[in-house]
Enzyme design. Structure first.
Site, short mmCIF file in Angstrom:
data_model
loop_
_atom_site.label_atom_id
_atom_site.label_comp_id
_atom_site.label_asym_id
_atom_site.label_seq_id
_atom_site.Cartn_x
_atom_site.Cartn_y
_atom_site.Cartn_z
N ARG A 15 10.11 -5.22 -5.32
CA ARG A 15 10.58 -4.61 -4.07
C ARG A 15 9.84 -5.13 -2.84
O ARG A 15 10.24 -4.90 -1.72
CB ARG A 15 10.48 -3.08 -4.15
CG ARG A 15 11.61 -2.47 -4.96
CD ARG A 15 11.36 -1.02 -5.23
NE ARG A 15 10.31 -0.81 -6.23
CZ ARG A 15 9.83 0.37 -6.59
NH1 ARG A 15 10.27 1.47 -6.02
NH2 ARG A 15 8.89 0.47 -7.53
N GLN A 75 -0.72 -8.47 -20.28
CA GLN A 75 0.35 -7.71 -20.93
C GLN A 75 1.56 -8.65 -20.97
O GLN A 75 2.09 -9.00 -19.92
CB GLN A 75 0.66 -6.45 -20.11
CG GLN A 75 1.72 -5.57 -20.76
CD GLN A 75 2.27 -4.52 -19.80
OE1 GLN A 75 2.18 -4.65 -18.58
NE2 GLN A 75 2.86 -3.48 -20.35
N GLY A 80 5.93 -0.85 -20.01
CA GLY A 80 5.54 0.46 -19.52
C GLY A 80 4.04 0.63 -19.38
O GLY A 80 3.26 -0.18 -19.89
N GLU A 157 8.24 12.82 -16.65
CA GLU A 157 8.73 11.76 -15.77
C GLU A 157 10.00 12.25 -15.07
O GLU A 157 10.80 13.00 -15.66
CB GLU A 157 8.99 10.48 -16.57
CG GLU A 157 7.72 9.76 -16.95
CD GLU A 157 6.84 9.48 -15.74
OE1 GLU A 157 7.26 8.71 -14.86
OE2 GLU A 157 5.73 10.04 -15.65
N LYS A 336 -15.64 -20.97 19.77
CA LYS A 336 -15.64 -21.19 18.32
C LYS A 336 -16.98 -21.76 17.86
O LYS A 336 -17.49 -22.68 18.51
CB LYS A 336 -14.52 -22.15 17.94
CG LYS A 336 -14.37 -22.32 16.45
CD LYS A 336 -13.84 -23.68 16.05
CE LYS A 336 -14.95 -24.68 15.97
NZ LYS A 336 -14.53 -25.97 15.41
N TYR A 372 -13.48 -32.61 19.32
CA TYR A 372 -12.73 -33.25 18.23
C TYR A 372 -12.19 -34.59 18.69
O TYR A 372 -11.52 -34.67 19.72
CB TYR A 372 -11.59 -32.31 17.84
CG TYR A 372 -10.77 -32.75 16.66
CD1 TYR A 372 -11.38 -33.12 15.47
CD2 TYR A 372 -9.38 -32.75 16.72
CE1 TYR A 372 -10.62 -33.50 14.37
CE2 TYR A 372 -8.61 -33.13 15.62
CZ TYR A 372 -9.24 -33.51 14.45
OH TYR A 372 -8.50 -33.88 13.37
C1 UD1 Z 1 4.11 6.08 -12.63
C2 UD1 Z 1 3.96 7.34 -13.51
C3 UD1 Z 1 4.42 8.56 -12.73
C4 UD1 Z 1 3.64 8.68 -11.45
C5 UD1 Z 1 3.74 7.39 -10.63
C6 UD1 Z 1 2.77 7.46 -9.46
C7 UD1 Z 1 4.28 6.56 -15.80
C8 UD1 Z 1 5.20 6.51 -16.96
N1 UD1 Z 1 4.72 7.18 -14.73
O1 UD1 Z 1 5.48 5.89 -12.41
O2 UD1 Z 1 4.25 9.73 -13.50
O3 UD1 Z 1 4.11 9.80 -10.69
O4 UD1 Z 1 3.39 6.25 -11.42
O5 UD1 Z 1 2.93 6.37 -8.61
O6 UD1 Z 1 3.17 6.09 -15.90
N2 UD1 Z 1 2.48 -1.46 -14.83
C9 UD1 Z 1 2.03 -2.41 -15.70
N3 UD1 Z 1 2.80 -2.72 -16.79
C10 UD1 Z 1 3.98 -2.12 -17.04
C11 UD1 Z 1 4.43 -1.14 -16.13
C12 UD1 Z 1 3.66 -0.83 -15.04
O7 UD1 Z 1 0.95 -2.98 -15.51
O8 UD1 Z 1 4.60 -2.45 -18.06
C13 UD1 Z 1 1.63 -1.13 -13.67
C14 UD1 Z 1 2.26 -1.48 -12.32
O9 UD1 Z 1 1.81 -2.77 -11.88
C15 UD1 Z 1 1.74 -0.38 -11.43
C16 UD1 Z 1 1.52 0.81 -12.37
O10 UD1 Z 1 1.45 0.26 -13.66
O11 UD1 Z 1 0.49 -0.74 -10.85
C17 UD1 Z 1 2.61 1.87 -12.27
O12 UD1 Z 1 3.86 1.37 -12.72
P1 UD1 Z 1 5.25 1.83 -12.11
O13 UD1 Z 1 6.31 1.18 -12.89
O14 UD1 Z 1 5.24 1.67 -10.64
O15 UD1 Z 1 5.25 3.39 -12.49
P2 UD1 Z 1 6.11 4.54 -11.77
O16 UD1 Z 1 7.51 4.45 -12.24
O17 UD1 Z 1 5.86 4.51 -10.32
MG MG Z 2 5.17 2.97 -8.91
#
Ligand code: UD1
Ligand code: MG
Length: 443
Positions: A15, A75, A80, A157, A336, A372
């Protein structure tokens, strides 16, 4: 007791619509990832781990730049948040009783070390502690479901939540502290049979409860847990942080005449009774000593300015510049990589680069150090109490001796001795009445 931190940064951040990975976008001049890592360090985490996706070498490099001892885990697929934590399993494999692992998100840059400390205290009696908050608009955050006694029973969630559950105002910030010894087992039981088909980290709360383990919440401030997913939120984060830095500056004895127009960095150092006029931008590495005044529309980067110096309006100070006490830099002046000694004046329309300006020297309007030659940069030395006339070019390398005078319009290519006068004699011809003749010829 060991405290570990796992920072999740494997998300693609689509995004943001950017070539730069999301967590490297800067807030107040510092990448979001570094904000989180710095907080973890201030909090006292002995071990930091960052989870990144494949092909995120830039993020790895940024993490290592901040902390050469950081452990970076990959990862392979974004399955997730639960799966992301698993990728860092080496962090929690050999845990001892009482060890705690914190899970932070790299796109949530402002989590405070105070909240982490509060969570740590709560973790003395709870296996899982979640940082909750009550946003004005809970939108799609996960909801925290509390039991009668206020213990945390589950995180629901948004996509799985019922109408009633969506009415819960207390939300999941994403920040968690978990007893390290329990983490691997809890994660191993997380499944992906949910609306998104992901392994939700948040599911460990229900699993822990089923095991009879206590889970708790700690409350943070909405501004602290703001997550950045797009450019609008990035600007929001910037505004929040700027506001905080401005307040801090004012609390420390700095006058900001129009605070909302002054932009600071986390590393900006401002002494007592510094006065900043409207519309001033501080880039990285600026230090102002007591009593310095910065007038409107200045841009400063990588400079140190000593007591009672006055800069601007409309000045640009670039990296490597040091202004000693009582120096005066005026309008449309660029400086500078230059040391300007006490009381020297560079007041109008001037470029001084790669130079040393002696104490009490006066640099006239339109002076240019020609540093320069198209290939290399060269030094200019301007002696103590010397006087550089307007519109002169000092062609570096060159040295103007102490107390020397450079006449207006001179082009100086050779060193000028102490107390000498240097000028380029150009014959001045005067034709009496010629101007009038020309005017009349037009009629
Ligand atoms: C998550 C939480 C939600 C919370 C919200 C707060 C979960 C399931 N849900 O949702 O409860 O209210 O954050 O902002 O945790 N990431 C990875 N690998 C992945 C997926 C995500 O490293 O496979 C990292 C992303 O880079 C990010 C963070 O985890 O920094 C959160 O991931 P995101 O997908 O934004 O979670 P939300 O749907 O916002
Ligand atoms: Mg998020």
């Amino acid at each position: 007791m060991a405290v570990s931190v796992i920072i999740l940064a494997a998300g693609k951040g689509t995004r943001m619509r950017s070539k730069l990975p999301k967590v490297l976008h800067a807030v107040c001049g510092k990448p979001m990832l570094h904000h989180v890592m710095d907080t973890a360090r201030r909090f006292g985490a002995e071990h930091q781990a960052v989870v990144i996706g494949p092909d995120m070498d830039e993020v790895r490099a940024a993490a290592e730049e901040n902390d050469p001892a950081v452990r970076v885990f990959i990862q392979e697929q974004q399955l997730g948040t639960g799966d992301a934590v698993k990728a860092a399993k080496d962090v929690f494999n050999n845990a001892a009783e009482g060890d705690v692992t914190f899970i932070l998100y790299a796109d949530t840059p402002f989590v405070s070390s105070a909240s982490l400390e509060q969570m740590q205290r709560a973790s003395e009696t709870s296996a899982v502690v979640v940082l909750g908050f009550e946003p004005e608009d809970p939108s799609e955050y996960g909801r925290l479901k509390l039991g009668e006694e206020g213990a945390l029973e589950a995180i629901i969630e948004y996509k799985e939540a019922s109408e009633d559950e969506r009415k819960i105002g207390l939300c999941n910030s994403g920040v968690m502290a978990v007893h390290t010894q329990k983490l691997a087992d809890l994660l191993s039981r997380v499944a992906d049979d949910n609306a998104k088909g992901e392994y939700y980290l948040t599911d460990i709360v229900e699993i822990a409860n089923a095991d009879g383990l206590r889970c708790a919440t700690v409350r943070g401030d909405e501004n602290e847990v703001l997550g950045v997913n797009n450019r609008e939120q990035l600007a929001e984060a910037e505004a929040i942080m700027q506001d905080k830095l401005r307040k801090q500056a004012m609390e420390n004895g700095v006058t900001l005449i129009a605070p909302e127009t002054v932009f600071l960095q986390e590393d900006t150092v401002l002494g007592k009774d510094v006065v900043i006029h409207p519309n001033v931008v501080f880039a990285a590495g600026v230090k102002l000593h007591d009593g310095v005044e910065i007038r409107s529309f200045c841009h400063l980067e990588g400079v140190e300015i000593k007591k009672n110096a006055v800069v601007g309006p409309f000045a640009r100070l670039r990296p490597g510049t040091v202004l000693e006490e009582e120096v005066r830099i005026g309008n449309f002046v660029e400086v500078k990589k230059t040391h300007v000694a006490k009381g020297a004046k560079i007041n109008h329309l001037t470029y001084v680069g790669d130079a040393e300006v002696g104490e009490g020297a006066n640099i006239g309007a339109g002076t240019v150090t020609c540093n320069y030659d198209g290939y290399n940069k060269h030094q200019t030395k301007i002696g103590k109490n010397s006087f550089i006339g307007s519109n002169s070019s000092l062609v570096a390398p060159v040295e103007i001796g102490e107390g020397a005078i450079v006449a207006a319009g001179a082009t100086v290519t050779k060193d000028v001795p102490k107390d000498a006068l240097v000028k380029n004699d150009m014959p001045q011809t005067v034709q009496e009445g010629r101007a009038k003749e020309m005017r009349e010829a037009q009629k």
